[in-house]
Design a protein around this motif. Structure first.
Motif, short mmCIF file in Angstrom:
data_model
loop_
_atom_site.label_atom_id
_atom_site.label_comp_id
_atom_site.label_asym_id
_atom_site.label_seq_id
_atom_site.Cartn_x
_atom_site.Cartn_y
_atom_site.Cartn_z
N GLU A 1 0.59 7.72 -9.72
CA GLU A 1 0.05 9.06 -9.55
C GLU A 1 -1.47 9.08 -9.63
OE1 GLU A 1 1.84 11.70 -12.31
OE2 GLU A 1 3.86 11.45 -11.50
N ASP A 2 -2.06 8.20 -10.46
CA ASP A 2 -3.51 8.18 -10.59
C ASP A 2 -3.97 6.77 -10.95
OD1 ASP A 2 -2.92 7.84 -13.31
OD2 ASP A 2 -2.96 10.01 -13.65
N GLU A 3 -5.28 6.61 -11.11
CA GLU A 3 -5.84 5.28 -11.39
C GLU A 3 -5.40 4.75 -12.74
OE1 GLU A 3 -9.98 4.72 -10.80
OE2 GLU A 3 -10.04 5.87 -8.93
N TYR B 1 -6.92 1.73 -3.51
CA TYR B 1 -6.13 2.90 -3.90
C TYR B 1 -6.91 4.18 -3.63
CZ TYR B 1 -3.47 6.08 -6.94
OH TYR B 1 -2.74 7.13 -7.43
N ARG B 2 -8.20 4.17 -4.00
CA ARG B 2 -9.02 5.35 -3.75
C ARG B 2 -9.13 5.65 -2.26
NH1 ARG B 2 -13.23 2.57 -7.73
NH2 ARG B 2 -12.31 3.19 -9.74
N GLU C 1 0.82 -1.20 0.00
CA GLU C 1 0.00 0.00 0.00
C GLU C 1 0.86 1.26 0.00
OE1 GLU C 1 -2.56 -0.44 3.32
OE2 GLU C 1 -3.96 -1.78 2.30
N GLN C 2 1.91 1.24 0.78
CA GLN C 2 2.80 2.39 0.80
C GLN C 2 3.47 2.58 -0.56
OE1 GLN C 2 3.09 4.67 3.22
NE2 GLN C 2 1.45 3.53 4.25
N LEU D 1 1.00 4.08 -3.08
CA LEU D 1 0.80 5.52 -2.95
C LEU D 1 1.97 6.31 -3.54
CD1 LEU D 1 -0.70 5.74 0.66
CD2 LEU D 1 -1.87 6.19 -1.51
N SER D 2 3.18 5.78 -3.35
CA SER D 2 4.36 6.52 -3.80
C SER D 2 4.69 6.28 -5.27
CB SER D 2 5.56 6.14 -2.93
OG SER D 2 5.85 4.76 -3.04
N LEU E 1 -6.95 4.83 0.09
CA LEU E 1 -5.66 5.33 0.58
C LEU E 1 -5.43 6.78 0.16
CD1 LEU E 1 -3.46 2.18 -0.18
CD2 LEU E 1 -4.11 3.02 2.09
N LYS E 2 -5.90 7.10 -1.05
CA LYS E 2 -5.73 8.46 -1.57
C LYS E 2 -6.77 9.42 -0.99
CE LYS E 2 -2.41 8.63 -4.79
NZ LYS E 2 -1.33 9.65 -4.81
#
Length: 222
Positions: A116-118, A210-211, A108-109, A112-113, A213-214
């Motif tokens: 940039e997007d879906e 992802y959503r 997950e980390q 995120l890093s 987490l973002k």
């Protein structure tokens, strides 16, 4: 012998019984403190004794102080070989579950890093999606082709029977082989379709995570 020495010896002789009684009482008190009462179950019967028989050594039991009657502790029953094996498997599974959880957190980390997007994240699945789609299309083509070939063979064999002629051994063997191939291809087709559905679910789950987490809200319209 002097008078002082005589009095000293008399005193020691008189004190000896008292000292012996005190020592005996001390030993008895120590023994009583150390002594335990064991209680265990034998079937539906509850048994308590100040001595633990050999047949109860592996049983679960409670231990009480003979003096105070207070519970001093307990011993779980000895596990069987099968139970020890089950416990080892459970411990190994717990370790694997913990490793999986740690991996999930690191993933997950990284997610995120790295993305940039879906759209960037979806590209990760492009190769797997392409391979599975190709497998599904190939299986669909093979199933259709084998079915057509089998229908043709069955029609030819049926024509011979209608004409009063026996089905040739070569025809019968070809029909058997084509049918076996068709069954195999249909199983592969079903497997590929299941894999494709599972991949779609995995992609959607990954995107949802992802959503989350973002901190992006999901569009209810999809």
């Amino acid at each position: 012998m002097s008078r002082i020495a005589t009095f000293t010896m008399i005193g020691l002789l008189l004190a000896a019984p008292v000292l012996g009684a005190q020592a005996q009482a001390k030993r008895s008190s120590t023994d009583a403190k150390a002594k335990k009462l064991y209680c265990w179950n034998k079937g539906s019967e509850r048994i308590c004794s100040d001595a633990l028989p050999q047949e109860a050594v592996n049983s679960a039991r409670e231990e009480f102080s003979v003096n105070s009657g207070l519970r001093k502790g307990g011993v779980e029953r000895t596990l069987t070989e099968e139970e020890r094996a089950d416990a080892a498997v459970a411990a190994a599974q717990a370790q694997l579950d913990q490793a999986a959880e740690d991996t999930r957190k690191r993933t997950e980390q990284a997610m995120l890093s790295t993305y940039e997007d879906e759209a960037d994240l979806r590209r990760v699945f492009v190769e797997r999606t392409g391979i599975l789609d190709n497998n599904v299309n190939t299986a669909n083509y093979n199933v259709a082709s084998l079915r057509d070939a089998l229908v043709t063979l069955l029609g030819s064999a049926g024509d011979r029977e209608l004409a009063g002629q026996p089905v040739l051994p070569k025809q019968a063997e070809d029909i058997r082989l084509r049918h076996a191939e068709l069954v195999t291809q249909k199983r592969m087709q079903a497997s590929y379709l299941d894999q494709r559905k599972a991949l779609d679910a995995e992609i959607e789950e990954t995107l949802q995570r992802y959503r989350l987490l973002k901190g992006v809200e999901t569009d209810p319209r999809g």
